[in-house]
Scaffold this motif. Structure first.
Motif, mmCIF file in Angstrom:
data_model
loop_
_atom_site.group_PDB
_atom_site.id
_atom_site.type_symbol
_atom_site.label_atom_id
_atom_site.label_comp_id
_atom_site.label_asym_id
_atom_site.label_seq_id
_atom_site.Cartn_x
_atom_site.Cartn_y
_atom_site.Cartn_z
ATOM 1 N N ALA A 267 0.831 -1.206 0.000
ATOM 2 C CA ALA A 267 0.000 0.000 0.000
ATOM 3 C C ALA A 267 0.868 1.260 0.000
ATOM 4 C CB ALA A 267 -0.924 -0.005 1.215
ATOM 5 N N LEU A 268 1.971 1.215 0.729
ATOM 6 C CA LEU A 268 2.882 2.359 0.750
ATOM 7 C C LEU A 268 3.499 2.594 -0.629
ATOM 8 C CD1 LEU A 268 4.567 4.544 2.164
ATOM 9 C CD2 LEU A 268 6.200 2.749 2.801
ATOM 10 N N GLN A 269 3.914 1.525 -1.273
ATOM 11 C CA GLN A 269 4.508 1.658 -2.601
ATOM 12 C C GLN A 269 3.497 2.220 -3.603
ATOM 13 O OE1 GLN A 269 5.870 -2.350 -3.259
ATOM 14 N NE2 GLN A 269 7.858 -1.989 -2.286
ATOM 15 N N GLN A 270 2.261 1.728 -3.523
ATOM 16 C CA GLN A 270 1.225 2.220 -4.430
ATOM 17 C C GLN A 270 0.937 3.692 -4.177
ATOM 18 O OE1 GLN A 270 -0.119 0.637 -6.970
ATOM 19 N NE2 GLN A 270 -1.491 2.348 -7.506
ATOM 20 N N SER A 271 0.819 4.069 -2.919
ATOM 21 C CA SER A 271 0.557 5.463 -2.580
ATOM 22 C C SER A 271 1.711 6.361 -2.995
ATOM 23 C CB SER A 271 0.311 5.586 -1.076
ATOM 24 O OG SER A 271 0.148 6.929 -0.695
ATOM 25 N N THR A 275 1.612 9.423 -5.696
ATOM 26 C CA THR A 275 2.043 10.769 -5.307
ATOM 27 C C THR A 275 3.056 11.331 -6.293
ATOM 28 O OG1 THR A 275 1.668 10.266 -2.973
ATOM 29 C CG2 THR A 275 3.105 12.129 -3.465
ATOM 30 N N LEU A 276 4.000 10.504 -6.690
ATOM 31 C CA LEU A 276 5.006 10.956 -7.648
ATOM 32 C C LEU A 276 4.382 11.214 -9.020
ATOM 33 C CD1 LEU A 276 7.996 8.600 -6.735
ATOM 34 C CD2 LEU A 276 7.716 11.019 -6.164
ATOM 35 N N ALA A 277 3.428 10.366 -9.421
ATOM 36 C CA ALA A 277 2.778 10.559 -10.717
ATOM 37 C C ALA A 277 1.950 11.831 -10.734
ATOM 38 C CB ALA A 277 1.899 9.348 -11.035
#
Length: 360
Positions: A267-271, A275-277
């Motif tokens: 979930a952290l990686q997806q979030s 955020t970067l996108a």
């Protein structure tokens, strides 16, 4: 034509330890120059070879003697010899200092080579490619690698002591002291990793302080407790039904905790990716620049939670080892610790064999 004849009186000076080779050469050269200067000046009397030989013999035998006309030349010769002796002394001192410096550098190089070889054997590969996680810029990665190398060396000593006690059928009291020491040392590495994660969480997460084979099984900077328990069950037989039930429950609870941490990590990686996108797009306007800076600040805040995941994963590993120690008897705990150590030792050996394999 200049002719230099050595008499039997000059030989003791040449073979003595009083004169330095540089002094002898300078003496001859200076005498040759002085004689040439005298030959160039007007002279009313001629000197024979015998006179020249006698004069040279007197100079070599009695440099400090004073006999009228030769006193000035003797003083110049003494000054020249004194200067040559001083120059030779300084040259010897410089040579001695240079040799000592070379010897010191050689010893330092030998020590560095030994430390590098020891680090390679223990699975520490320090990159020189400029990666921040491996730089020596004070980010804590190198300090942790050194601490881990020391911990691993001490751990191997304790494991050898434990193996010797088991093989010699030591008493339960003695064996418990050694087992408790090994368990306590495992607590030390979790503390060291926690401090290192505060300085460079990516270094701990990537497992670059481990060997390649160990990194294949890496999970959040370490081993999976549930997988380790599966490997140990077969090594600890015979187990009582109560022990077997307790270990199975511990394995299941560890698996559930690992799944929860893995989901949180995903979930952290997806979030973080979203955020970067969100900051992508054409740049140039002040609004886009402000949006970019805001998104990067949010991403930095989310990266800060990585340290929490590492800490929770290490807490799970530490608690699993402590629970296992409480479930098992002293001798079973000793066998379990030996099995864990042998497992990771074989992974390190496998990495060494893989790196040393012949390449076509």
């Amino acid at each position: 034509m200049f002719s230099l004849k050595l008499t039997h009186q000059a030989l003791p000076l040449l073979t003595s330890n009083f004169c330095d080779p540089y002094e002898i050469a300078s003496f001859y050269l200076g005498d040759y120059q002085d004689s040439n200067m005298e030959d160039a000046s007007p002279r009313t009397d001629s000197s024979t070879d015998a006179d020249t030989e006698d004069k040279m013999s007197n100079q070599l035998q009695g440099i400090g003697a004073s006999d009228g006309s030769d006193k000035s030349r003797d003083q110049k010769t003494l000054r020249r010899l004194a200067q040559n002796r001083e120059a030779a002394r300084k040259s010897r001192l410089r040579k001695k200092a240079y040799v000592q410096q070379l010897e010191s550098s050689r010893m330092k190089l030998t020590q560095l080579e030994q430390e590098l070889q020891r680090a390679r054997q223990q699975g520490i590969f320090i990159s020189s490619s400029g990666d921040q996680s491996q730089s020596i810029g004070g980010n804590g990665a190198l300090a942790f690698d050194v601490e881990y190398a020391r911990w691993l060396e001490e751990h191997n000593k304790r494991i050898n002591e434990l193996r010797g006690a088991v093989n010699s059928h030591a008493g339960d009291g003695e064996l418990r002291i050694i087992v408790d020491g090994v368990v306590s040392q495992h607590d030390d590495i979790f503390r060291i990793k926690g401090d290192a994660a505060k300085a460079d969480v990516f270094h701990i997460l990537s497992g670059m302080w481990k060997t390649p084979a160990e990194r294949c099984f890496l999970w959040l900077g370490g081993f999976r407790s549930s997988e380790l328990l599966k490997l140990l069950i077969n090594q600890l037989e015979p187990l009582t039904e109560q022990q077997l039930l307790a270990i199975n429950n511990l394995q299941q609870s560890s698996q559930q905790a690992e799944d929860a941490l893995s989901q949180g990590m995903e979930a952290l990686q997806q979030s973080l990716a979203e955020t970067l996108a969100g900051s992508l797009g054409p740049t140039g306007s002040s609004g886009n620049v402000a949006n970019y800076m805001g998104q990067m600040a949010m991403a930095m805040g989310k990266l800060g939670t990585l340290e929490g995941f590492i800490r929770q994963a290490d807490n799970l590993r530490q608690q699993t080892l402590q629970q296992m120690h409480r479930i098992l008897t002293t001798r079973q705990s000793a066998r379990a610790l030996l099995a864990i150590s042998d497992y990771f030792s074989r992974l390190r050996a496998l990495s060494s064999l893989w790196l040393a394999r012949p390449r076509e």
